[in-house]
Design an enzyme around this catalytic site. Structure first.
Site, PDB file in Angstrom:
ATOM      1  CG  ASP A 121      -2.138   0.795   1.091  1.00 16.27           C
ATOM      2  OD1 ASP A 121      -2.117   1.757   0.301  1.00 16.27           O
ATOM      3  OD2 ASP A 121      -3.136   0.504   1.781  1.00 16.27           O
ATOM      4  CG  ASP A 169      -9.471   2.715   0.750  1.00 15.71           C
ATOM      5  OD1 ASP A 169      -8.682   2.244  -0.078  1.00 15.71           O
ATOM      6  OD2 ASP A 169      -9.152   2.983   1.922  1.00 15.71           O
TER       7      ASP A 169
END
Length: 518
Positions: free
Chosen positions: A280, A340
């Site tokens: 990430d 997200d």
């Protein structure tokens, strides 16, 4: 929502996606200006109740009773407003926008010598308390950048020739994930029938990391007593296991990242027996530019290729820098194409509709990833969750459940384990889905399959039930005898002779057919 704002405000060089609040205990080193003035740099340390902590920083400027300055949050700087110091009592506010909503956090505290005892209060009146101490400007800065490698193609690892299927801890458990949660997920994946349906990976997301030992080796925190034993347990169930890191110094939740330790971490993951890495971007943004993502991710791709164990490499950098054009070159098995996902129809449908334009970039072992599944988390209806699953299968997206497998409802289980729908995801024909008809809130999407049949999705993005139709000629099926099966109802669908087929589709619903021509 407020837990996520708290996370944003207390995370050094990071962006928090959601974290349960804990009392703020803020420590510092360093010196600063005169004890009679608050002007200077201040540090927070936030305990995670697992032996680790996160930090945030203030830069305060005092002029008489007026306090100005900023909260430093990763690459963002949030200005302080309405700041005052009267009779040793400090007050200031920080305004921010989060997911399109304005929020103001109020800080009230008392100066106690070289410390400030602070309470953070949210709009709901919820509050957390702690202390702050002085630090230096240097302590607020990210580490110096490291040289980046020359670009080259990382060898294909031969993994996930069809989209990966599994479970990830973040959507449901976030920072509450621990050894027991992961073992329970593995048990439930077997007992629920998900393993039998093809789900394989049990993936630990953020917040597992501890600090590094004296040799620089990454350690787990107190929530995970033995990472190798945990991997062995998951493997004993006939499953595989994954974990999470970042190319930056900190992960999204402010835990230890892999910056400067790529080969060392890859070797550790292999020694522990892990099979999957989600990587990430997060705090790497404070060191590198967006257009430097490819060589940054290539460093870990190279490290994994040399670690001695096959490990799926999942890139998570939100679709920045057109990652679908280079993700496979750095050894990526999948790459996030979006920010997200949230557990609601607006978020899920908006993400899905943007995927068709880049659907042609996927190929066996290398997949566009529009984020994890929200099915079963409660924010959408059963109809909407069926559409969610239909779309991810048509798009050949990774299928990573994000719910509590141990407590899922019969409807959730039926959606996640529908083998006729999963067969669309796992079909080996390397063909991209195409929107063959678009009229207002109605789309018809088709994807050719390996056995000569085709998957057809009749999608109603609107809020009212609507008649949907398709000209078979537009799908190359005109003049042929057709057989169709409804994959959600598990029923044969009568396809009348002629050029057009129509059906009524509920609001936010999908009619998913597998059509054979004869």
């Amino acid at each position: 929502m407020e837990d996520e704002i708290l996370g944003l405000l207390v995370s050094r060089r990071a962006v928090i996606r959601g974290l349960a609040a804990t009392p703020l205990v803020l420590l510092a080193s360093g010196c600063g200006s005169s004890a009679s003035s608050l002007t200077g740099y201040w540090v927070f340390r936030v305990p995670n109740n697992d032996g680790t902590y996160r930090e945030s920083f203030f830069q305060l400027q005092q002029s008489g009773e007026a306090i100005t300055g900023k909260v430093m949050m990763g690459s963002r700087e949030l200005p302080i407003s309405n700041g005052t110091l009267k009779g040793g009592k400090l007050h200031f506010e920080v305004a921010m926008r989060f997911r399109q909503q304005a929020r103001t956090v109020v800080y009230d505290g008392a100066v106690q010598g070289s410390r400030i005892a602070l309470t953070m209060q949210f709009p709901s009146r919820r509050s957390v308390s702690g202390t702050a101490e002085r630090t230096t400007r240097e302590a607020t800065l990210p580490p110096a950048r490291l040289p980046l490698p020359a670009l080259h193609d990382v060898p294909d690892n031969g993994l996930v020739r069809t989209p990966q299927m599994g479970w990830n801890s973040w959507n449901k458990f976030a920072g509450r994930v621990d050894d027991a949660v992961v073992r329970a997920a593995a048990d439930a994946m077997v007992s629920s029938g998900m393993k039998a349906a093809g789900y394989t990976y049990i993936n630990i997301d953020d917040t597992w990391q501890g600090e590094r030992d004296k040799n620089g080796n990454i350690q787990a925190n107190r929530k995970f007593s033995d990472m190798k034993a945990l991997a062995d347990y998951v493997h004993s169930k006939g499953l595989k296991i994954g974990l999470y890191s970042s190319p930056g110094p900190k992960t999204c939740a402010g835990y230890t990242g892999s910056f400067g330790h790529e080969e060392q971490d890859a070797h550790t993951y292999a020694e522990w027996g892990y099979d999957y890495l989600k990587y990430d971007w997060c705090s790497a943004s404070s060191i590198y530019k967006t257009d430097e993502m490819q060589p940054v991710y290539q460093k870990m791709g190279d490290a994994l290729s040399k670690c001695g164990r096959p490990i799926v490499f999942s890139l998570c950098q939100y679709g920045l820098d057109d990652v679908w054009t280079w993700g496979a070159k750095v050894g990526g098995n999948s790459w996030r194409t979006t920010g997200d996902i949230q557990d609601n129809w607006k978020s899920m449908s908006a993400i899905a509709q943007k995927q068709f334009a880049i659907a042609s970039y996927v190929r066996p072992g290398h997949w566009n990833d529009p984020d994890m599944l929200e099915i079963g988390n409660g924010g959408m209806t059963t109809t909407e969750y069926q559409t969610h699953m239909s779309l991810w299968c048509l798009l050949r997206a990774p299928l990573l459940a994000g719910n509590d497998l141990h407590t899922m409802s019969a409807d959730t289980k039926a959606i996640l384990t529908n083998r006729e729908v999963l067969a669309i995801s796992q079909d080996r024909a390397a063909k991209a889905p195409k929107v063959i008809s678009q009229a207002g809130e109605i789309s018809v999407v088709a994807r050719p399959l390996a056995d000569g049949s085709a998957a057809f999705a009749f999608l109603n993005w609107g809020d009212q039930p609507t008649e949907v139709s398709v000209e078979w000629e537009s799908a190359g099926l005109s003049g042929k005898r057709l057989r169709a099966r409804d994959l959600w109802k598990h029923q044969i669908v009568r396809v009348p002779a002629g050029r057009e087929f129509g059906a009524k589709v509920p609001a936010h619903g999908t009619l998913l057919l597998r059509v054979h021509s004869e």
